[in-house]
Design a protein around this motif. Sequence first.
Motif, short mmCIF file in Angstrom:
data_model
loop_
_atom_site.label_atom_id
_atom_site.label_comp_id
_atom_site.label_asym_id
_atom_site.label_seq_id
_atom_site.Cartn_x
_atom_site.Cartn_y
_atom_site.Cartn_z
N ALA A 89 0.82 -1.22 0.00
CA ALA A 89 0.00 0.00 0.00
C ALA A 89 0.85 1.27 0.00
CB ALA A 89 -0.93 0.01 1.21
N THR A 90 2.02 1.21 0.59
CA THR A 90 2.86 2.40 0.65
C THR A 90 3.73 2.58 -0.59
OG1 THR A 90 4.54 1.18 1.89
CG2 THR A 90 2.94 2.46 3.15
N ALA A 91 3.67 1.63 -1.51
CA ALA A 91 4.45 1.75 -2.75
C ALA A 91 3.71 2.63 -3.75
CB ALA A 91 4.68 0.37 -3.35
N ASN A 92 4.45 3.27 -4.59
CA ASN A 92 3.85 4.12 -5.62
C ASN A 92 3.21 3.32 -6.74
OD1 ASN A 92 4.62 6.46 -4.32
ND2 ASN A 92 6.61 6.51 -5.32
N GLU A 93 3.48 2.02 -6.80
CA GLU A 93 2.99 1.18 -7.90
C GLU A 93 1.55 0.72 -7.70
OE1 GLU A 93 5.61 -1.99 -8.95
OE2 GLU A 93 7.37 -0.77 -8.63
N ASP A 94 0.96 0.93 -6.54
CA ASP A 94 -0.39 0.44 -6.28
C ASP A 94 -1.42 1.40 -6.87
OD1 ASP A 94 -2.47 -1.13 -5.31
OD2 ASP A 94 -2.47 -0.13 -3.37
N ARG A 95 -1.58 1.35 -8.16
CA ARG A 95 -2.48 2.27 -8.85
C ARG A 95 -3.95 1.93 -8.61
NH1 ARG A 95 1.87 1.63 -12.17
NH2 ARG A 95 3.01 3.54 -12.61
N SER A 96 -4.25 0.67 -8.42
CA SER A 96 -5.65 0.28 -8.23
C SER A 96 -6.11 0.55 -6.80
CB SER A 96 -5.83 -1.20 -8.55
OG SER A 96 -5.18 -2.00 -7.58
N ARG A 97 -5.19 0.76 -5.90
CA ARG A 97 -5.47 1.01 -4.49
C ARG A 97 -6.14 -0.16 -3.79
NH1 ARG A 97 -1.68 4.08 -4.24
NH2 ARG A 97 -1.86 6.13 -5.13
N SER A 98 -6.04 -1.35 -4.38
CA SER A 98 -6.62 -2.52 -3.74
C SER A 98 -5.86 -2.87 -2.47
CB SER A 98 -6.67 -3.71 -4.70
OG SER A 98 -5.38 -3.97 -5.21
N SER A 99 -4.55 -2.66 -2.45
CA SER A 99 -3.77 -2.91 -1.23
C SER A 99 -4.23 -2.00 -0.10
CB SER A 99 -2.29 -2.67 -1.48
OG SER A 99 -1.78 -3.56 -2.42
N CYS A 100 -4.48 -0.74 -0.42
CA CYS A 100 -4.95 0.20 0.60
C CYS A 100 -6.29 -0.23 1.16
CB CYS A 100 -5.07 1.60 0.01
SG CYS A 100 -3.51 2.35 -0.41
N PHE A 101 -7.18 -0.67 0.27
CA PHE A 101 -8.50 -1.10 0.71
C PHE A 101 -8.40 -2.32 1.62
CE2 PHE A 101 -12.14 -3.93 0.11
CZ PHE A 101 -13.14 -3.13 0.66
N LEU A 102 -7.66 -3.34 1.18
CA LEU A 102 -7.52 -4.55 2.00
C LEU A 102 -6.82 -4.24 3.32
CD1 LEU A 102 -6.57 -7.26 -0.65
CD2 LEU A 102 -8.77 -6.90 0.46
N TYR A 103 -5.82 -3.36 3.27
CA TYR A 103 -5.10 -2.98 4.49
C TYR A 103 -6.03 -2.30 5.49
CZ TYR A 103 -1.49 -0.85 7.42
OH TYR A 103 -0.71 -0.46 8.49
N SER A 104 -6.88 -1.41 5.01
CA SER A 104 -7.82 -0.73 5.92
C SER A 104 -8.83 -1.72 6.49
CB SER A 104 -8.53 0.42 5.20
OG SER A 104 -9.37 -0.06 4.19
N GLN A 105 -9.27 -2.68 5.69
CA GLN A 105 -10.20 -3.69 6.19
C GLN A 105 -9.54 -4.54 7.28
OE1 GLN A 105 -13.50 -4.03 5.26
NE2 GLN A 105 -13.03 -2.08 4.29
N LEU A 106 -8.29 -4.89 7.07
CA LEU A 106 -7.58 -5.70 8.07
C LEU A 106 -7.31 -4.92 9.35
CD1 LEU A 106 -5.20 -7.65 5.75
CD2 LEU A 106 -6.78 -8.64 7.38
N LEU A 107 -7.02 -3.64 9.23
CA LEU A 107 -6.83 -2.83 10.44
C LEU A 107 -8.11 -2.79 11.27
CD1 LEU A 107 -4.65 0.17 9.25
CD2 LEU A 107 -3.96 -1.77 10.66
N LYS A 108 -9.22 -2.72 10.59
CA LYS A 108 -10.51 -2.74 11.30
C LYS A 108 -10.72 -4.08 12.00
CE LYS A 108 -15.40 -2.21 10.62
NZ LYS A 108 -16.45 -2.72 9.83
N ILE A 109 -10.42 -5.17 11.31
CA ILE A 109 -10.56 -6.51 11.90
C ILE A 109 -9.64 -6.65 13.12
CG2 ILE A 109 -10.07 -8.96 11.51
CD1 ILE A 109 -10.99 -8.49 8.58
N LEU A 110 -8.39 -6.21 12.99
CA LEU A 110 -7.45 -6.30 14.11
C LEU A 110 -7.87 -5.43 15.28
CD1 LEU A 110 -3.97 -6.40 12.36
CD2 LEU A 110 -5.05 -8.20 13.68
N SER A 111 -8.37 -4.24 14.98
CA SER A 111 -8.82 -3.35 16.04
C SER A 111 -9.99 -3.96 16.81
CB SER A 111 -9.22 -2.00 15.45
OG SER A 111 -9.69 -1.15 16.45
N GLU A 112 -10.93 -4.53 16.09
CA GLU A 112 -12.06 -5.19 16.75
C GLU A 112 -11.60 -6.38 17.57
OE1 GLU A 112 -14.68 -6.06 13.53
OE2 GLU A 112 -15.43 -4.00 13.41
N TYR A 113 -10.62 -7.11 17.06
CA TYR A 113 -10.10 -8.27 17.78
C TYR A 113 -9.39 -7.84 19.06
CZ TYR A 113 -7.13 -12.24 18.90
OH TYR A 113 -6.49 -13.25 19.56
#
Length: 128
Positions: A89-113
Motif C-alpha cells: 500500500a505504501t508503494a507508488n505502484e499500487d495504482r488500483s489502491r486494492s492494497s490500501c482497501f484490504l489494508y484498511s479492512q484488516l486494520l478494522k478486523i485487528l482493532s475489533e479483535y
Amino acid sequence: KANELLKRAANLGFSRANSELALYYFTGGINGFEKDHSEAYFRASVSLALDESNPQASMVLGSLNYEGHVDIIPERSPYLACYYLNISATANEDRSRSSCFLYSQLLKILSEYLHGDCIEIPEFNVMP
C-alpha cells in the motif's frame, strides 16, 4: 517461448520475474498460466526474499493471508496480511489502491479483535 524465458529468469533468482509469475499464478488466465495459489505463494515468497520492498509480491502474499487459503496457509493471519499489504500500500505502484482497501479492512478486523467494541481506546493519548 516468452513464458519459458520468464520462468528461466525467475529460477535464476530475478526478483521481478518471480513477482510477475506470482501475479500470473495468483490471478490465473494471464499469459496462459492457470490459477495456482501454491505456486503464487512460493514465487511471491522468493521475490520478497530477494527484494524486501517488492510491492507486487507483497500484494500477493497479503491477499493470500487475507483470504486465508487453507490449502496453502493453515490458518488466516491478519497480522501477516497487514504486514505484507502495508508494504504494498505504501508503494507508488499500487495504482488500483486494492492494497490500501484490504489494508484498511484488516486494520478494522485487528482493532475489533484487540479492543472489542470500544470505539475509543482508553488513554491512547496519555503522555508518559
